[in-house]
Design a protein around this motif. Structure first.
Motif, mmCIF file in Angstrom:
data_model
loop_
_atom_site.group_PDB
_atom_site.id
_atom_site.type_symbol
_atom_site.label_atom_id
_atom_site.label_comp_id
_atom_site.label_asym_id
_atom_site.label_seq_id
_atom_site.Cartn_x
_atom_site.Cartn_y
_atom_site.Cartn_z
ATOM 1 N N LEU A 134 0.746 -1.186 0.068
ATOM 2 C CA LEU A 134 -0.050 -0.046 -0.030
ATOM 3 C C LEU A 134 0.852 1.214 -0.012
ATOM 4 O O LEU A 134 1.733 1.398 0.858
ATOM 5 C CB LEU A 134 -1.011 -0.026 1.308
ATOM 6 C CG LEU A 134 -1.752 1.159 1.426
ATOM 7 C CD1 LEU A 134 -2.669 1.523 0.045
ATOM 8 C CD2 LEU A 134 -2.510 1.199 2.810
ATOM 9 N N THR A 135 0.652 2.194 -0.874
ATOM 10 C CA THR A 135 1.488 3.386 -1.158
ATOM 11 C C THR A 135 0.442 4.491 -1.339
ATOM 12 O O THR A 135 -0.714 4.273 -1.938
ATOM 13 C CB THR A 135 2.602 3.486 -2.219
ATOM 14 O OG1 THR A 135 1.866 3.418 -3.572
ATOM 15 C CG2 THR A 135 3.326 2.264 -1.989
ATOM 16 N N ALA A 136 0.793 5.831 -0.997
ATOM 17 C CA ALA A 136 -0.178 6.839 -1.286
ATOM 18 C C ALA A 136 -0.248 7.054 -2.582
ATOM 19 O O ALA A 136 -1.131 7.592 -3.233
ATOM 20 C CB ALA A 136 0.404 7.878 -0.472
ATOM 21 N N GLU A 137 0.991 6.751 -3.362
ATOM 22 C CA GLU A 137 0.976 7.129 -4.800
ATOM 23 C C GLU A 137 -0.029 6.121 -5.664
ATOM 24 O O GLU A 137 -0.739 6.519 -6.630
ATOM 25 C CB GLU A 137 2.210 6.993 -5.377
ATOM 26 C CG GLU A 137 2.561 7.194 -6.946
ATOM 27 C CD GLU A 137 4.049 7.324 -7.335
ATOM 28 O OE1 GLU A 137 4.331 7.522 -8.387
ATOM 29 O OE2 GLU A 137 4.878 6.670 -6.353
ATOM 30 N N ARG A 138 0.250 4.802 -5.315
ATOM 31 C CA ARG A 138 -0.647 3.893 -6.341
ATOM 32 C C ARG A 138 -1.738 3.254 -5.538
ATOM 33 O O ARG A 138 -2.763 2.599 -6.122
ATOM 34 C CB ARG A 138 0.216 2.802 -6.609
ATOM 35 C CG ARG A 138 1.359 3.260 -7.852
ATOM 36 C CD ARG A 138 2.112 2.088 -8.219
ATOM 37 N NE ARG A 138 1.184 1.098 -9.044
ATOM 38 C CZ ARG A 138 1.272 0.027 -9.038
ATOM 39 N NH1 ARG A 138 1.938 -0.816 -8.570
ATOM 40 N NH2 ARG A 138 0.656 -0.636 -10.012
ATOM 41 N N GLY A 139 -1.960 3.496 -4.067
ATOM 42 C CA GLY A 139 -2.927 2.743 -3.382
ATOM 43 C C GLY A 139 -2.660 1.169 -3.256
ATOM 44 O O GLY A 139 -1.363 0.973 -2.659
ATOM 45 N N LEU A 140 -3.746 0.443 -2.932
ATOM 46 C CA LEU A 140 -3.554 -1.128 -2.814
ATOM 47 C C LEU A 140 -2.887 -1.892 -4.107
ATOM 48 O O LEU A 140 -3.569 -1.546 -5.279
ATOM 49 C CB LEU A 140 -4.766 -1.346 -2.286
ATOM 50 C CG LEU A 140 -4.734 -2.967 -1.709
ATOM 51 C CD1 LEU A 140 -3.695 -2.881 -0.256
ATOM 52 C CD2 LEU A 140 -5.935 -3.256 -1.159
ATOM 53 N N ALA A 177 -4.249 -3.343 6.289
ATOM 54 C CA ALA A 177 -2.966 -3.724 6.002
ATOM 55 C C ALA A 177 -2.008 -3.179 7.205
ATOM 56 O O ALA A 177 -2.368 -2.156 7.839
ATOM 57 C CB ALA A 177 -2.657 -2.703 5.130
ATOM 58 N N ASP A 178 -1.094 -4.313 7.623
ATOM 59 C CA ASP A 178 -0.122 -3.802 8.478
ATOM 60 C C ASP A 178 0.841 -3.204 8.133
ATOM 61 O O ASP A 178 1.116 -2.917 7.149
ATOM 62 C CB ASP A 178 0.283 -5.419 9.375
ATOM 63 C CG ASP A 178 1.227 -5.796 8.239
ATOM 64 O OD1 ASP A 178 2.383 -5.351 8.010
ATOM 65 O OD2 ASP A 178 0.755 -7.121 7.442
ATOM 66 N N HIS A 179 1.572 -2.398 9.276
ATOM 67 C CA HIS A 179 2.554 -1.276 8.861
ATOM 68 C C HIS A 179 3.716 -1.972 7.872
ATOM 69 O O HIS A 179 4.231 -1.125 7.273
ATOM 70 C CB HIS A 179 2.909 -0.853 10.387
ATOM 71 C CG HIS A 179 3.930 -2.011 10.891
ATOM 72 N ND1 HIS A 179 3.723 -2.744 11.786
ATOM 73 C CD2 HIS A 179 5.353 -1.924 10.722
ATOM 74 C CE1 HIS A 179 4.538 -3.330 12.143
ATOM 75 N NE2 HIS A 179 5.658 -2.893 11.506
ATOM 76 N N ALA A 180 4.024 -3.370 7.931
ATOM 77 C CA ALA A 180 5.087 -3.486 6.907
ATOM 78 C C ALA A 180 4.856 -3.526 5.541
ATOM 79 O O ALA A 180 5.478 -3.549 4.700
ATOM 80 C CB ALA A 180 5.354 -5.036 7.494
ATOM 81 N N LYS A 181 3.530 -3.279 5.373
ATOM 82 C CA LYS A 181 3.006 -3.126 3.965
ATOM 83 C C LYS A 181 2.948 -1.715 3.537
ATOM 84 O O LYS A 181 3.030 -1.588 2.381
ATOM 85 C CB LYS A 181 1.414 -3.728 3.943
ATOM 86 C CG LYS A 181 1.469 -5.153 4.129
ATOM 87 C CD LYS A 181 0.130 -6.152 3.799
ATOM 88 C CE LYS A 181 -0.029 -7.410 4.132
ATOM 89 N NZ LYS A 181 -1.233 -7.839 3.926
ATOM 90 N N LEU A 182 3.078 -0.872 4.416
ATOM 91 C CA LEU A 182 3.155 0.694 3.879
ATOM 92 C C LEU A 182 4.291 0.823 3.347
ATOM 93 O O LEU A 182 5.483 0.840 3.945
ATOM 94 C CB LEU A 182 2.828 1.594 5.248
ATOM 95 C CG LEU A 182 1.469 1.285 6.213
ATOM 96 C CD1 LEU A 182 1.533 2.118 7.356
ATOM 97 C CD2 LEU A 182 0.316 1.326 5.046
ATOM 98 N N GLY A 183 4.124 1.441 2.202
ATOM 99 C CA GLY A 183 5.602 1.850 1.372
ATOM 100 C C GLY A 183 5.710 0.891 0.573
ATOM 101 O O GLY A 183 6.574 1.097 -0.259
ATOM 102 N N THR A 184 5.191 -0.265 0.597
ATOM 103 C CA THR A 184 5.596 -1.292 -0.466
ATOM 104 C C THR A 184 4.760 -1.195 -1.658
ATOM 105 O O THR A 184 3.425 -1.218 -1.548
ATOM 106 C CB THR A 184 5.350 -2.691 0.291
ATOM 107 O OG1 THR A 184 6.196 -2.664 1.441
ATOM 108 C CG2 THR A 184 5.628 -3.885 -0.616
ATOM 109 N N ASP A 185 5.324 -1.234 -2.748
ATOM 110 C CA ASP A 185 4.499 -1.335 -3.987
ATOM 111 C C ASP A 185 4.701 -2.480 -5.022
ATOM 112 O O ASP A 185 5.929 -2.988 -4.942
ATOM 113 C CB ASP A 185 4.917 -0.327 -4.890
ATOM 114 C CG ASP A 185 4.387 0.195 -5.889
ATOM 115 O OD1 ASP A 185 3.124 -0.333 -6.115
ATOM 116 O OD2 ASP A 185 4.450 0.880 -6.839
#
Length: 328
Positions: free
Chosen positions: A176-182, A207-215
């Motif tokens: 999940l990223t702010a740029e592309r979403g899920l 989404a757990d925190h480890a998925k944040l910033g992962t594209d």
């Protein structure tokens, strides 16, 4: 144990299992998760493994996806806390869709006591969790079984969702990223998730925190269609997750953080039938949203805005407004 010995043992465990959580690695090598995280980063820099979802996986870039046996052992405490909190957003008598994933499976276990609930899903794991819930109606999509995550995918699943209308969609993913979403690593899974989103007035991402910033490779839900994110409290040293949370908030996503008020980070019991969901509300933190309002595609000049804790509109008004925007 010396660093070289620890890292060799970590690498052997990941190679043997495909994916291993940081907590399990720390237990086996008998050190702290902070030290293990540092070792994993060093091994990732050498191209020997990848960091994913609160653990480590074999290297494979955007296209690799761990199967259910590996995912089920990753970030289990975080998934439990997220599921406990997300269940508080489901009301009696609602019709919802729940996508495939280990986090949504945890949510389903907590929905078994919500009377009058109708759950549409393409996940065998979600359906199994609700199989003995007498007051919950389960509707399964058609489709072809994808064995790695026990989900129904393909044109049969997508066609069975056409014409469906529900209040909320609960989805998980690989990143999940702010740029592309899920996003997710599998094209067929992404396509079905997009069909689930089209059926819902609101979209709730788990989404757990480890998925944040992962594209990852295939976008499933763009950021402007995500109503709410339910996640866990990022560690103090995880600047990437904290930055991504703020960026999502700036784009209008409502953020609910499990454990932020000291209650949701451990295992919890699902709410009893008809029980007030106030405990869940007390456990969440809605992050203030300083960014500009954003326009919902297809809604003309009407805007959907997320609100800070204490300033939310009533749940009924919000659902009616979002549903109205979708119909336009």
């Amino acid at each position: 144990m010396f660093a070289a010995e620890r890292r060799q043992l970590i690498l052997e465990m990941v190679r043997a299992n495909g994916a291993v959580s940081l907590r399990e690695l720390a237990r086996v090598v008998q050190t702290s998760e902070v030290t293990v995280r540092r070792d994993v980063r060093a091994l990732e820099a050498e191209g020997l493994l990848d960091r994913r979802h609160g653990g480590a996986v074999l290297p494979g870039g955007f296209t690799r996806e761990s199967g259910f046996p590996q995912k089920s052992h990753l970030a289990t405490a975080e998934k439990t806390a997220i599921a406990d909190l997300a269940a508080g957003f489901v009301e009696e008598g609602e019709a919802i869709v729940v996508g495939a994933g280990t986090t949504t499976q945890e949510l389903a276990r907590r929905l078994a006591r919500v009377p009058g609930l109708t759950v549409v899903t393409n996940s065998l794991l979600v359906a199994q969790a609700l199989a003995h819930a007498n007051r919950v109606e389960v509707v399964m999509t058609g489709g072809t079984l994808r064995g790695s995550n026990y989900a129904l995918v393909g044109s049969g699943a997508e066609q069975s969702l056409q014409g469906l209308r529900v209040s909320k969609a609960f989805l998980s993913g690989s990143g999940l990223t702010a740029e592309r979403g899920l996003s997710t690593s599998n094209m067929l899974s992404a396509s079905v998730d997009r069909a689930l989103v089209q059926a819902a007035a609101e979209v709730v991402v788990l989404a757990d925190h480890a998925k944040l910033g992962t594209d990852t490779m295939f976008q499933t839900v763009p950021t402007d269609l995500i109503t709410r994110l339910v996640t866990d409290e990022p560690p103090g040293h995880d600047d990437r997750a904290a930055t991504e949370l703020q960026a999502l908030a700036d784009q209008g996503v409502q953020i609910a953080v499990a454990g932020a008020s000291g209650g949701a980070t451990g295992a919890g019991n699902p709410p009893a039938a008809g029980a007030d969901t106030a405990p869940a509300r007390q456990q969440r933190r809605d992050v203030p949203l300083p960014g500009p309002r954003r326009q919902v595609p297809g809604a003309g000049a009407a805007l959907r805005t997320a609100t800070a804790l204490g300033g939310e509109q009533s749940a009924g008004t919000e659902r009616a407004r979002v549903a109205d925007l979708r119909r336009r």
